[in-house]
Each structure stands twice: as structure tokens, then as C-alpha cells.
Design a protein around this motif. Structure first.
Motif, PDB file in Angstrom:
ATOM      1  N   GLY A   1       0.824  -1.205   0.000  1.00 16.84           N
ATOM      2  CA  GLY A   1       0.000   0.000   0.000  1.00 16.84           C
ATOM      3  C   GLY A   1       0.853   1.248   0.000  1.00 16.84           C
ATOM      4  O   GLY A   1       0.566   2.223  -0.707  1.00 16.84           O
ATOM      5  N   GLY A   2       1.932   1.235   0.796  1.00 18.09           N
ATOM      6  CA  GLY A   2       2.855   2.367   0.824  1.00 18.09           C
ATOM      7  C   GLY A   2       3.556   2.564  -0.497  1.00 18.09           C
ATOM      8  O   GLY A   2       3.774   3.701  -0.935  1.00 18.09           O
ATOM      9  N   VAL A   3       3.930   1.458  -1.145  1.00 18.31           N
ATOM     10  CA  VAL A   3       4.578   1.536  -2.457  1.00 18.31           C
ATOM     11  C   VAL A   3       3.642   2.189  -3.474  1.00 18.31           C
ATOM     12  O   VAL A   3       4.037   3.098  -4.226  1.00 18.31           O
ATOM     13  CB  VAL A   3       5.000   0.138  -2.950  1.00 18.31           C
ATOM     14  CG1 VAL A   3       5.392   0.179  -4.430  1.00 18.31           C
ATOM     15  CG2 VAL A   3       6.161  -0.385  -2.125  1.00 18.31           C
ATOM     16  N   MET A   4       2.394   1.768  -3.502  1.00 14.91           N
ATOM     17  CA  MET A   4       1.452   2.298  -4.481  1.00 14.91           C
ATOM     18  C   MET A   4       1.189   3.780  -4.238  1.00 14.91           C
ATOM     19  O   MET A   4       1.092   4.565  -5.189  1.00 14.91           O
ATOM     20  CB  MET A   4       0.156   1.487  -4.445  1.00 14.91           C
ATOM     21  CG  MET A   4       0.348   0.045  -4.900  1.00 14.91           C
ATOM     22  SD  MET A   4      -1.206  -0.852  -5.194  1.00 14.91           S
ATOM     23  CE  MET A   4      -1.958  -0.756  -3.578  1.00 14.91           C
ATOM     24  N   GLN A   5       1.089   4.175  -2.980  1.00 14.02           N
ATOM     25  CA  GLN A   5       0.874   5.590  -2.682  1.00 14.02           C
ATOM     26  C   GLN A   5       2.089   6.418  -3.076  1.00 14.02           C
ATOM     27  O   GLN A   5       1.961   7.505  -3.653  1.00 14.02           O
ATOM     28  CB  GLN A   5       0.561   5.779  -1.194  1.00 14.02           C
ATOM     29  CG  GLN A   5       0.195   7.210  -0.815  1.00 14.02           C
ATOM     30  CD  GLN A   5      -1.026   7.713  -1.566  1.00 14.02           C
ATOM     31  OE1 GLN A   5      -1.987   6.980  -1.795  1.00 14.02           O
ATOM     32  NE2 GLN A   5      -1.008   8.990  -1.959  1.00 14.02           N
TER      33      GLN A   5
END
Length: 337
Positions: free
Chosen positions: A29-33
Motif C-alpha cells: 500500500g505504501g509503495v502504491m501511494q
């Protein structure tokens, strides 16, 4: 689209993004954000998003800029440019949403976008979603943008692979949950809140949105290190979860910030009582490697529909209520929501 040559500065920026992705570890999720934010900046777009294909829907799992308010939004896969990109596994461009029959025109008007570029994200040899940049102007994107977005999508695809290849959990779980605490992440919080508000509207129910901000995490990190800080975050997450019912939901929505959705609540007094119970539970004694760590939190809430029927407004009101509680505690007086 023809191939163009990217200059050294852009390639260095992409390498820098790759380094930042590595620092995210398995936090998909952090990567996508991160990638959505950097894609908007690098492509000089007004906004960017990562949408994942979930059944017959495309879901905004990360968003930045113009697309930020759509985080957690679900759209029909059929009839959207993103869904078509996934189905065809092709880079697709829309120069004017008012004239392009492939797009969901109503959704585009709601977001305020006129042009977009979408690149498929691949995992296990098939497309699982798209990386998208958007603009409120027509004809905003060209071949150069497609090249840059294609490289960024490769980084996301690699992150997806590394996040799920050795895990029993699937892609959906990794994309919707915080890697440290295992709570839902910000995107899943918004997704669930949209669904709960829609359900409450149909059933004439009530929903409470809570904002919980940890007190003193920076002091713990500074004095005892990030291992202690991570332990404190996980303990607070566990204590929040222990106070909720099965239908309620907790999420880590920021570094030391948590969000909670309470469904089927009776009235403002019952929500205030739950906030007090959470404050008490979080503040109970806690030890890490033989040392006592002071845990605490400030909790604020907003109630639907009494406080408004707009999701963003409810979140803003809960945030404001939390800060009133925090400032009241610092001043040595009782706080409320």
C-alpha cells in the motif's frame, strides 16, 4: 505510441523512486501511494492513481493530486478506460473525456478530469490494475508520458511480486493492509467508509468516524529507537482492535494516526463512551524489553448523518475534534468531541 528517449535527469529520478520503493519493504500500500505521488510530480500531471481490478470493479487503492479525493472509490470495470487497459493489457490514452466513448464520462466529470493516460500493472503474467495520470485539460499527455509511466509501472509490478511471492496472503490483502500493524491501510479505510455510509443511508442507520492520534511516539523513537516505536505502534493497534466489535473497522491511516469506523451506533453519547474506552485501553501500562513505555492517544469523532453526509467532511470534523481533545489535554482541561 512511438518510442522516445528519456533524458538522464528523468532516469535518475526513476532510480531514486526505485530506492524509495526498496525502503517501503513489503508495504505494498505504501509503495502504491509513493508511486502515485511521484508519478504525478515526474509527469507534471495534476493527479495520479493506482487502481486495482477486483472482480468487476476498478478500485482506487492509491491516489494523489486531482485524484486524491477518489481514494477507495469503486467503479465498474466495464465501461472505464482503466478496465479496458487491464482487459487488453495495453497502454491507453484519452485526450478528451467528453469525446471518448471508452471512458466513464460521469465519473470523469465528478473528478474534474478531461484527459488521462493509463498503463497496466502486471503480476504473474496478467494485468492486475493500472497506474494512471490525469489532467483537467485536454490533450495533456503524449508519448513521453507513456514511456515514463511504463517504467514506473514496472517498478510497481516488481514491488507486487516481491510483496506476495513468499506470502500466504494474496495481492488484495497486501494492497489493503498496513505491513507493520496488519490493520487496514488508508485506501481500505476510505473504501470501507464509502460502503458503510451507503449502507447506512439505505437502512437509515448511524456511522461514527474516529480519528486516533498517538501521543509521544516521536519521544519513544528518539530515546529508545524505532524498534521501540514500532512495538508501541503495534501495541496501540492491538488495543484498538480489542475494543471494537466484529462489524467495526480500524485502520492505520498515517505514521501515528489511526482511523476507526463504528457502525450501527445509537447516538453521540454512546460514541463518546467508546472514545473514552479506547483512550483508557491505549493508555494502560506497557513494557518493551523491560522498559516502561508511556502510551497515550487523543480521540475525536464525527457522526453520520448528524454531522453531515459528505465523507471528506466527516473525516475533517473527526480530525478537528481529535485536535480539540489533544489541545485540551495539553492545557490540563477535559476534552470532548
Amino acid at each position: 505510441m512511438s518510442t522516445v528517449t528519456l533524458d538522464a535527469a528523468v532516469l535518475l529520478d526513476i532510480i531514486d523512486i526505485q530506492t524509495e520503493i526498496a525502503c517501503q519493504g513489503l508495504d505494498l500500500g505504501g509503495v502504491m501511494q509513493l508511486v502515485s505521488q511521484r508519478a504525478a510530480t515526474l509527469c507534471r500531471a495534476e493527479g495520479a492513481a493506482v487502481e486495482l481490478a477486483e472482480g468487476n470493479e476498478m478500485v482506487y487503492r492509491a491516489a494523489a493530486g486531482l485524484a486524491r479525493a477518489q481514494l477507495g472509490l469503486r467503479l465498474r470495470r466495464e465501461g472505464s478506460l482503466s478496465g479496458l487497459s487491464v482487459d487488453r493489457n495495453e497502454i491507453l490514452r484519452c485526450d478528451d473525456a467528453e469525446l471518448d466513448p471508452r471512458v466513464d464520462r460521469v465519473a470523469c466529470r465528478k473528478v474534474g478530469l478531461r484527459s488521462m493516460l493509463v498503463v497496466p500493472l502486471r503480476h504473474d503474467d496478467h494485468s492486475v490494475g493500472v497506474l494512471k495520470i490525469v489532467s483537467s485539460s485536454v490533450n495533456a499527455f503524449g508519448t513521453w508520458h507513456a514511456q515514463v509511466l511504463g517504467l514506473l509501472s514496472t517498478l510497481v509490478g516488481a514491488a507486487i511480486y516481491h510483496a506476495v511471492q513468499n506470502a500466504s496472503n494474496d495481492l488484495y490483502y497486501r494492497a489493503t493492509h498496513d505491513a507493520l500493524t496488519s490493520l487496514a491501510n488508508r485506501a481500505q479505510f476510505y473504501d470501507s467508509l464509502r460502503q458503510q455510509l451507503a449502507r447506512a443511508a439505505r437502512c437509515h442507520g448511524h456511522v461514527a468516524v474516529l480519528n486516533i492520534d498517538m501521543d509521544g511516539l516521536k519521544a519513544i523513537n528518539d530515546s529508545l529507537g524505532h524498534r521501540a516505536g514500532d512495538a508501541a505502534l503495534c501495541e496501540v493497534a492491538n488495543r484498538i482492535g480489542a475494543e471494537l466489535r466484529a462489524d467495526d473497522m480500524a485502520a492505520r491511516v498515517g505514521g501515528d494516526e489511526f482511523g476507526v469506523i463504528l457502525v450501527g451506533v445509537r447516538d453521540r453519547c454512546s460514541v463518546a463512551s467508546k472514545c473514552q474506552a479506547l483512550t483508557t485501553a491505549i493508555g494502560a501500562p506497557f513494557e518493551f524489553e523491560g522498559r516502561a513505555l508511556p502510551l497515550g492517544a487523543s480521540v475525536g469523532f464525527a457522526l453520520w448523518p448528524e454531522d453531515g453526509d459528505d465523507m471528506e467532511r466527516l473525516i475533517e470534523l473527526a480530525d478537528q475534534a481529535m485536535y480539540r481533545v489533544k489541545h485540551g489535554r495539553r492545557a490540563g482541561v477535559g476534552g470532548g468531541s
